[in-house]
Structure formats: C-alpha cells, structure tokens
Write a protein that holds these residues in place. Sequence first.
Motif, short mmCIF file in Angstrom:
data_model
loop_
_atom_site.label_atom_id
_atom_site.label_comp_id
_atom_site.label_asym_id
_atom_site.label_seq_id
_atom_site.Cartn_x
_atom_site.Cartn_y
_atom_site.Cartn_z
N PHE A 85 0.76 -1.18 -0.05
CA PHE A 85 0.46 -0.21 -0.04
C PHE A 85 0.65 1.07 -0.12
CE2 PHE A 85 0.20 -1.80 4.65
CZ PHE A 85 1.21 -0.57 4.46
N PRO A 86 0.14 1.99 -0.33
CA PRO A 86 1.45 3.62 -0.43
C PRO A 86 0.51 4.15 1.14
CG PRO A 86 -1.13 3.94 -1.63
CD PRO A 86 -0.69 2.57 -0.99
N LEU A 107 2.13 9.50 10.20
CA LEU A 107 1.94 8.13 8.90
C LEU A 107 0.72 7.99 8.54
CD1 LEU A 107 3.88 7.55 11.57
CD2 LEU A 107 5.13 6.27 9.94
N ASP A 108 0.78 8.21 7.30
CA ASP A 108 -0.65 8.25 6.49
C ASP A 108 -0.95 6.45 5.42
OD1 ASP A 108 -2.68 11.56 6.13
OD2 ASP A 108 -1.14 10.77 7.98
N ALA A 109 -1.52 6.07 5.70
CA ALA A 109 -1.22 4.96 4.71
C ALA A 109 -2.29 4.46 4.78
CB ALA A 109 -0.39 3.64 5.68
N ASN A 111 -4.45 1.77 4.25
CA ASN A 111 -5.14 -0.33 4.36
C ASN A 111 -5.03 0.79 6.28
OD1 ASN A 111 -4.24 -2.28 6.27
ND2 ASN A 111 -3.44 -2.58 3.90
N HIS A 112 -6.30 0.27 6.45
CA HIS A 112 -6.89 0.01 7.40
C HIS A 112 -6.29 -0.55 8.54
CE1 HIS A 112 -10.44 3.23 7.56
NE2 HIS A 112 -10.75 2.53 5.50
N LEU A 113 -6.01 -2.04 8.33
CA LEU A 113 -5.17 -3.03 9.13
C LEU A 113 -3.92 -2.35 9.23
CD1 LEU A 113 -5.78 -5.65 11.12
CD2 LEU A 113 -5.11 -7.07 8.75
N ALA A 114 -3.00 -1.59 8.81
CA ALA A 114 -1.93 -1.71 8.99
C ALA A 114 -1.80 -0.06 9.85
CB ALA A 114 -1.26 -0.82 7.41
N VAL A 115 -2.84 0.49 9.39
CA VAL A 115 -3.09 2.16 10.51
C VAL A 115 -2.82 0.61 12.02
CG1 VAL A 115 -4.09 3.34 11.29
CG2 VAL A 115 -3.72 2.81 8.95
N PHE A 116 -4.20 0.25 12.31
CA PHE A 116 -4.58 -0.73 13.24
C PHE A 116 -3.80 -0.83 14.06
CE2 PHE A 116 -5.67 -3.63 15.96
CZ PHE A 116 -6.03 -2.98 17.18
N TYR A 128 -5.72 6.87 8.63
CA TYR A 128 -6.18 6.38 7.19
C TYR A 128 -6.00 7.74 6.05
CZ TYR A 128 -8.44 4.12 3.25
OH TYR A 128 -9.00 3.45 1.99
N ALA A 129 -5.82 7.45 4.84
CA ALA A 129 -5.68 8.48 4.62
C ALA A 129 -6.30 7.64 2.86
CB ALA A 129 -4.44 9.42 3.72
N ASN A 130 -6.53 8.52 1.45
CA ASN A 130 -7.33 8.52 0.87
C ASN A 130 -6.06 8.61 -0.35
OD1 ASN A 130 -9.79 7.09 0.84
ND2 ASN A 130 -10.72 9.09 0.58
N ILE A 131 -5.62 7.68 -1.17
CA ILE A 131 -3.76 8.00 -1.36
C ILE A 131 -3.60 7.26 -2.64
CG2 ILE A 131 -1.79 7.39 -1.06
CD1 ILE A 131 -1.60 7.33 1.60
N LYS A 132 -3.43 8.42 -3.56
CA LYS A 132 -3.39 7.64 -5.05
C LYS A 132 -1.75 8.02 -5.70
CE LYS A 132 -7.66 8.80 -6.92
NZ LYS A 132 -8.49 10.25 -8.03
#
Length: 261
Positions: A85-86, A107-109, A111-116, A128-132
């Motif tokens: 993920f970005p 740190l913004d990512a 991926n909800h699970l990775a953030v948790f 959590y962020a919307n990233i392209k």
Amino acid sequence: MSNEILKITQHREFPVPSTPWIMKQTWNDLLFAHWPVRVKDIRDVIPSSLKIDEYDGFAWIGVVPFHMSNIRIRFLPTLPFTSNFPEINVRTYVKYKGKAGVYFFSLDAMNHLAVFMSRKLFALNYFYANIKHTSRSDNNYYESKRKGKDKVLAGFTGSYKPTSKPYRSIRDSFDYWLTERYCLFCNDKNYLYRGDIHHLPWELQHAEAEIVENSMTSPIGINLSSDKPILHFSKKMDALLWKLTKVGDFIYSQHKTPTLN
C-alpha cells in the motif's frame, strides 16, 4: 535476504540489536523532500526529553511519499491486502542520550489494518488516508488526502522523478545526516520508546518534483508550501524492524501533534 542484510553493518553508527527483528518491509519509489525550520517552531510538538538534531543551525522536516510492499511479521508469510500500500510520512530528526534517530509527526497509509497494527505495535501516529500513487518508469504521481469528519486535515499532491545516477552518501555529509538513521523514537502513555531499524546504506539520487499541494504539516502549525525543498529519490530499500524498547522514564510534554486514540 534478511541474513544478508544483517551481514552488512559497518555503515551504522551503533550496533544492530542482539534480539531478533520482528518485521520486514520493502520501501519503494521514495521521495525525500526536506525543509529547514527554526528549532523553536517545533520544540513544543516533540517530547521534551528528545534533543532536536540540527544541521547548519536548523531543524529539518521531511515529507516522504513512497509505496510499501512485502510487509511480513517474522516467521509468517506476507498477508493478502495488508502487505502492499502507499504511505506518506512527516518526520524530523532527534537525539536521545547521543543516539540519533527519527521522530514521526504523522504517517498516513491507505490500509486500515496496517494503520491499526502500526499504532498497536509501534505507538506511531498513523492515520488512514485516501492515496493515489502511480509510477511509470521513474516518473511518480502521488496524491494523499487525510480526512476528518467534515474536511481534509492534511494532504499532498505532486509528481517527482530522479535526475541523477544512484550514489551512496559520504559519512558526515548532509545527505548522510538526513537519511542514514537506524532508529525511531516515539512516546506512548507519556513514556519514551525507541524502535530499532536496519537496512543497507541508502542508494540516493538527486530529484526534481512539482508539488501542487502540501498541507502535511498543517496539524502541527507549520506551513511549508511556499518554500523550495531539498530533494532526493530512492528506488527501493529492504528494512528490518525491532520491537519497541522503553528508554525513558515518565515524560511530560504538551503536544499540538495529533495523538493516538
């Protein structure tokens, strides 16, 4: 690959931990964008027990967009939907009892699970962020939007690419000072922790970027949008991470930084 990485340690300023690493990650298509700031402008958003590291009389803030891959816990395979993920982080540089490291404001990512899991395992300010992120050859386009209940809290939009051949920084150079750091510091429940990291020396490239939006430091009251950054690019890095270790007794610091829920 992990054993091969651990055989090369002469570039480090302190030894690799004797305990086993707990996580492996690969970082891809990194842009290091750095701005000088006055130490007094960030002193109140960093734990008071950490000394802010300076170069040429300034603290430095880095905004680093990149793409994560091959994330796995030791002895486990990579997990679907959580290993690629970005991410974009905002960081500065600190010392604790003479040991230099990184302090992350955020740190913004995507991926909800990775953030948790990152909040639980490493006590870091993940959001959590919307990233392209798209990459074609060495041209990268990146757009990140961290959202609150009714507005965007932090964002970054831009494109970047390398402009030189890869090189390794020379010890004591500015490039080395910015990038060759092998631990992070964080505070959790008002205690200071260190997380050790190991990887090979960075292969850096000079870079150019067109930054359309950069409000990543708005939550800490810093505006970087009008200043021209120092830019570096790195194509890929494999890294090993260790479990957090408590290094400081109870600390007290009033933070403007967003805190973990």
